[in-house]
Design an enzyme around this catalytic site. Structure first.
Site, PDB file in Angstrom:
ATOM      1  N   SER A  15       0.757  -1.223   0.085  1.00  0.00           N
ATOM      2  CA  SER A  15      -0.166   0.194  -0.161  1.00  0.00           C
ATOM      3  C   SER A  15       0.933   1.330   0.064  1.00  0.00           C
ATOM      4  CB  SER A  15      -1.020  -0.076   1.266  1.00  0.00           C
ATOM      5  OG  SER A  15      -2.210   1.063   1.025  1.00  0.00           O
ATOM      6  N   GLU A  44      -9.343  -3.946  -7.019  1.00  0.00           N
ATOM      7  CA  GLU A  44      -9.050  -2.755  -6.247  1.00  0.00           C
ATOM      8  C   GLU A  44      -9.131  -1.606  -6.884  1.00  0.00           C
ATOM      9  OE1 GLU A  44      -5.497  -3.015  -3.445  1.00  0.00           O
ATOM     10  OE2 GLU A  44      -5.039  -4.931  -4.588  1.00  0.00           O
ATOM     11  N   HIS A  75      -7.799  -5.618  -0.574  1.00  0.00           N
ATOM     12  CA  HIS A  75      -6.225  -4.611  -0.558  1.00  0.00           C
ATOM     13  C   HIS A  75      -5.373  -5.347   0.426  1.00  0.00           C
ATOM     14  CE1 HIS A  75      -3.912  -1.168  -0.828  1.00  0.00           C
ATOM     15  NE2 HIS A  75      -4.045  -0.901   0.476  1.00  0.00           N
TER      16      HIS A  75
END
Length: 313
Positions: free
Chosen positions: A157, A251, A281
């Site tokens: 991320s 996503e 995610h």
């Protein structure tokens, strides 16, 4: 798709995604993640590392970090390899301690020492504080005697974005790390990818409507195109290390990976995109729950091992 993943996606859509949508204070996100990890570890279900894990707190230069390694009598670490892992959390939440279970599995599967720096978080420390800390941590590994080619860089991320921001910084100095991998990296703070609109309903976890608020928290008036937070806009050039990107097709950040892969390939990098169907995610975070997470981690370990094999030829 496993039954556990079906159940988890339903739970995420009904509980996690609405909760993220309602968060108006990044400090709440920080406390929420920490509490969730603590509860999961307490019950021994989700976030407890394997018993053979050895954990040590330390510093890389001035940056606090957590070292995670498996016992030498069970899974001895590679003597001349180290992994610098950059955790996620949207630049506002997360810590190496929240990620100990994931770091331990990476250490075991790759047989490496893993170091995770506890970089500064926004809004108390907005951009470019996190980037500066990551660069300092990398330089700390060099001071400890590691060569660039001995360092594997990974992240997820926001941490995945930092991994490629660091790569761009090293690329400008003609320094090539061993390899770089990322789980669902956030590489574009302008949020210009088509998946930001195409996957609004499909993404089981991340709410697209939070993007403006998140940008306000982390950028503090800086340009979102700055490659230190949006490595998609960095001027990459050869030589570059092998790259592995893992992301889900549902996503909202899908195109952060796909467009970065295109850019790196155009610059001469060998890039593997591991595109999954209908996973949330950074699903590897739930490796004790989801069989898809275990398989995803095995693929990353194989990537790192394959790079080693190529270097030995």
């Amino acid at each position: 798709m496993s039954r556990r993943l079906i159940w988890f996606n339903r739970f995420s859509r009904r509980v996690i995604k609405p909760a993220l949508t309602r968060i108006g204070d990044p400090k709440l996100a920080r406390r929420g993640l920490g509490l969730g990890v603590a509860v999961g570890a307490g019950f021994g279900v989700l976030f407890r590392p394997p018993p053979q894990t050895r954990i040590r707190e330390g510093n890389l230069g001035s940056i606090p970090c957590q070292w995670v390694v498996n016992r030498e009598d069970t899974h001895p670490p590679h003597p001349d390899r180290v992994m610098l892992y950059l955790h996620g959390g949207g630049y506002v939440a997360g810590s190496p301690q929240d990620y100990t279970h994931l770091l331990a599995r990476l250490a075991r599967l790759t047989q490496m020492k893993v170091c995770a720096p506890n970089y500064r978080k926004a809004p108390e420390h907005p951009f470019p504080a996190a980037f500066d800390d990551v660069v300092a941590a990398y330089e700390g590994l060099l001071e400890d005697g590691y060569a660039p080619g001995q360092i594997v860089i990974g992240g997820d991320s926001a941490g995945g974005g930092l991994a490629f921001a660091l790569l761009a910084h090293l690329n400008a100095q003609n320094m090539v790390p061993h390899s770089v991998f990322a789980f669902s990296p956030f590489t574009d703070a302008t949020f210009s990818g088509l998946s930001m609109s195409e996957n609004v309903e499909l993404d089981p976890m991340l709410p697209a409507e939070m993007r403006d608020e998140v940008a306000t928290w982390i950028l503090s008036g800086h340009a979102p195109e700055d490659p230190r937070i949006s490595p998609l806009f960095a001027p990459f050039s050869a030589p570059l290390p092998p790259v592995f990107l893992q992301v889900s097709n549902t996503e909202i950040l899908r195109d952060d990976s796909l467009r970065l892969a295109e850019k790196l390939r155009a610059a001469g990098a060998e890039v593997t995109v591991d595109l999954w169907a209908d996973t949330p995610h950074v699903w590897v975070f739930f490796s004790r729950l989801l069989p898809e997470a275990k398989e995803a981690l095995r693929r990353v370990a194989k990537f790192v091992q394959d790079v080693d094999a190529m270097e030995r030829r």
